[in-house]
Design a protein around this motif. Structure first.
Motif, short mmCIF file in Angstrom:
data_model
loop_
_atom_site.label_atom_id
_atom_site.label_comp_id
_atom_site.label_asym_id
_atom_site.label_seq_id
_atom_site.Cartn_x
_atom_site.Cartn_y
_atom_site.Cartn_z
N HIS A 59 0.87 -1.19 -0.02
CA HIS A 59 0.07 -0.01 -0.08
C HIS A 59 0.79 1.13 0.18
CE1 HIS A 59 -3.83 -1.88 1.43
NE2 HIS A 59 -3.90 -2.02 0.46
N HIS A 65 2.59 1.56 -3.28
CA HIS A 65 1.72 2.24 -4.26
C HIS A 65 1.42 3.70 -4.30
CE1 HIS A 65 -2.74 2.31 -5.74
NE2 HIS A 65 -1.98 1.83 -6.76
N SER A 83 -13.62 4.34 -4.53
CA SER A 83 -12.71 3.52 -3.84
C SER A 83 -13.44 3.23 -2.36
CB SER A 83 -11.37 4.53 -3.45
OG SER A 83 -10.76 4.61 -4.51
N GLN A 84 -14.20 4.03 -1.87
CA GLN A 84 -14.66 3.78 -0.69
C GLN A 84 -15.89 2.79 -0.79
OE1 GLN A 84 -16.09 7.70 0.37
NE2 GLN A 84 -14.48 8.12 2.13
N GLY A 88 -14.42 -0.81 -0.88
CA GLY A 88 -13.93 -1.30 0.58
C GLY A 88 -12.50 -0.85 0.86
N ALA A 89 -12.14 0.51 0.26
CA ALA A 89 -10.88 1.36 0.65
C ALA A 89 -11.26 1.73 2.01
CB ALA A 89 -10.47 2.18 -0.34
N THR A 90 -9.97 1.91 2.73
CA THR A 90 -10.15 2.30 4.27
C THR A 90 -9.66 3.76 3.93
OG1 THR A 90 -7.86 1.72 4.34
CG2 THR A 90 -9.39 0.11 5.26
N ASP A 91 -10.16 4.58 5.04
CA ASP A 91 -9.77 6.00 5.02
C ASP A 91 -8.21 6.17 4.92
OD1 ASP A 91 -12.20 6.62 5.22
OD2 ASP A 91 -12.23 7.26 7.18
N PHE A 121 -6.02 4.26 3.47
CA PHE A 121 -5.88 3.88 1.92
C PHE A 121 -6.00 5.16 1.16
CE2 PHE A 121 -6.64 2.68 -2.43
CZ PHE A 121 -5.86 1.70 -2.74
#
Lengths: 217, 298
Positions: free
Chosen positions: B7, B10, B208-209, B212-215, B217
């Motif tokens: 992550h 990236h 993204s949210q 399943g993206a976390t805050d 991320f």
């Protein structure tokens, strides 16, 4: 897999989208959600993916009560759900394969594995030869298939599709329904909403009909 | 752990990529941030050189006590005791009038000065050096000694020391104030750039949210971008200060030479430069964090 207990949803402003809905969907089912527009189909799908919270009642997904799920737990719920949107929600600043790579980046896949998975997903929806195209160059049906590829690339156990054929002509519709039923055959729970009864293919799948926010059958 | 590293890699690569894909915007931003930072950094470098000059001055707040030529031996003994009882005394050197004349003749390059003078006009004296340059200490010594019998005059360079100290302190205060002001400026500029980025990337953030993206991320690339932007502008500011010093050195050397001084404007040390870049990176990060706080997580 999914359990609604007396779930109501009232939006700010007083519009009742769902009223005391009790519903049980088993793991591995293929469910069609039908009803006129404004019947509460989208709301029901949004409640399952915790995009909206219920006003009252409880919703269980995978034995987890998501009615009052913490914000920090949301991402991990969503990673188990593939979402297909009527308006696709594609990212137009990157090409086809990078759109499909997004969920894998979020899940932290290695680059090499991610690419091979993304290509497999594109192959499944018949877009493998378009991987370098930009989404804007795709037709409406192709954009919807790209959205499906993005939803299934991380192989979620649950797939929710909100009016996936809403803007498509019947040729595309059959195409997309075929992709969903193939995916269902691999054991995935699939819920598809549609206001158009003719979009529902003939078969033994379960149909849940909503009428003004309540279950009709 | 592997996922966490992936992550971060990236996020870092994507923020580098974003800096590189908009070279003009990046260039203008970095120049504006670099110039902003170079002002307090340059001032601090100049001040450090001035402080060094002050520290290297031969007169370390030295006090000279001239003894009356008609002072009695009792007065001299009393003065001797009082001198050695002074607080904060580093050294006390007694210069007899003969030594003083000898030193003077050597300094002037007139070896037969004593022979030419009918009488030695110089008095005996104590030269007192304090452990630290402190105008208050000098004043205290002066008060203690000037009233003693046998003391003719107490002369110090405390006025000059006070002036220099006051000047350095003022410069210090000014630099701190300017640094704080421009640090706030840097945070604001960085924050605003990140805010605009967030707005142009709202669709990506929303999608993204939803998948399943976390805050963390979502925030990470912006934080990296802010820090990277700050870091590069810090390096740029460092470069600007070095170039300015390099350009000013010949003229400044000439000026100092005309004043008979060895003043040299020193280049910032490696640790000062690294501190500057680190602080700039931290401020850029802070700007990004604030922008995220107020645009994204509202």
């Amino acid at each position: 897999m999914i359990r609604f207990e007396q779930v109501s949803k009232r939006y700010p402003g007083g519009h009742d989208a769902l009223h005391e809905v009790t519903l049980h969907i088993e793991s591995g089912e293929l469910v069609f959600l039908t009803g006129h527009s404004g019947a509460g189909k989208s709301t029901l799908l949004k409640l399952i993916s915790a995009i909206e919270r219920p006003t009252s009642g409880n919703i269980w997904v995978n034995e987890q009560n998501i009615s009052r799920i913490r914000r920090s737990a949301l991402p991990f719920l969503r990673r188990n759900i593939g979402l297909v949107f009527q308006d696709h929600k594609l990212l137009f600043d990157r090409n086809v394969i990078h759109n499909v790579l997004l969920p894998l980046d979020i899940a932290g896949f290695r680059r090499h594995d991610a690419f091979s998975r993304a290509r497999a997903a594109l192959d499944k929806v018949g877009l493998l030869d378009r991987e370098k195209s930009m989404p804007v160059a795709l037709s409406g049906g192709e954009q919807q298939r790209l959205c499906i590829a993005r939803a299934i690339v991380s192989r979620p156990p649950l797939l929710l599709a909100d009016e996936p054929t809403g803007n498509l002509d019947s040729g595309y519709t059959a195409d997309i329904m075929r992709i969903f039923s193939e995916f269902h055959r691999t054991g995935t729970t699939v819920i598809i909403s549609s206001h158009d009864p003719s979009a529902v293919p003939a078969g033994r799948q379960r149909i849940v009909r909503l009428d003004h926010g309540s279950l009709a059958s | 752990m592997k996922i966490w590293l992936a992550h971060h890699r990236h996020a870092f690569v994507s923020s580098l990529h974003r800096l590189a894909t908009a070279p003009f915007a990046t260039f203008f931003t970095l120049v504006s941030l670099g110039i902003t930072l170079s002002l307090p950094a340059g001032l601090a470098a100049g001040l450090a050189s001035l402080q060094q000059l002050a520290d290297r001055l031969p007169a370390q707040g030295t006090l000279t006590v001239y003894i009356r030529t008609d002072a009695s031996s009792d007065d001299r003994a009393a003065l001797d005791r009082r001198v050695h009882a002074l607080p904060g005394l580093a050294s006390a050197r007694f210069i007899s009038r003969n030594d003083a004349l000898h030193e003077l003749s050597q300094h002037l390059g007139l070896p037969d000065l004593s022979a030419e003078l009918p009488d030695n006009p110089l008095p005996d004296a104590w030269q007192l050096t304090p452990t630290r340059i402190d105008p208050a200490l000098n004043r205290e010594w002066s008060e203690r000694l000037s009233h003693l019998a046998g003391v003719d005059l107490v002369l110090g360079d405390q006025v000059w020391v006070s002036r220099l100290n006051a000047l350095v302190a003022l410069g210090d205060r000014l630099t701190t104030f300017l640094a704080m002001l421009l640090a706030a400026g840097l945070v604001t500029i960085s924050g605003n750039i990140i805010r605009l980025q967030i707005l142009t990337r709202l669709p990506e953030i929303e999608v993204s949210q939803l998948i399943g993206a976390t805050d963390r991320f979502i925030q990470r690339p912006f934080l990296y971008f802010g820090a990277l932007q700050g870091l590069l502008s810090g390096v740029l500011a460092w470069g600007i200060v070095c170039i300015a010093i390099w350009l000013a050195t010949p003229e400044l050397g000439e000026l100092a030479r005309l004043y008979g001084s060895a003043f040299v404007l020193g280049y910032p040390t490696a640790s000062a430069g690294l501190t500057l870049t680190a602080v700039a990176a931290a401020l850029g990060w802070l700007g990004a964090w604030l922008a995220l706080r107020y645009t994204l997580l509202r």
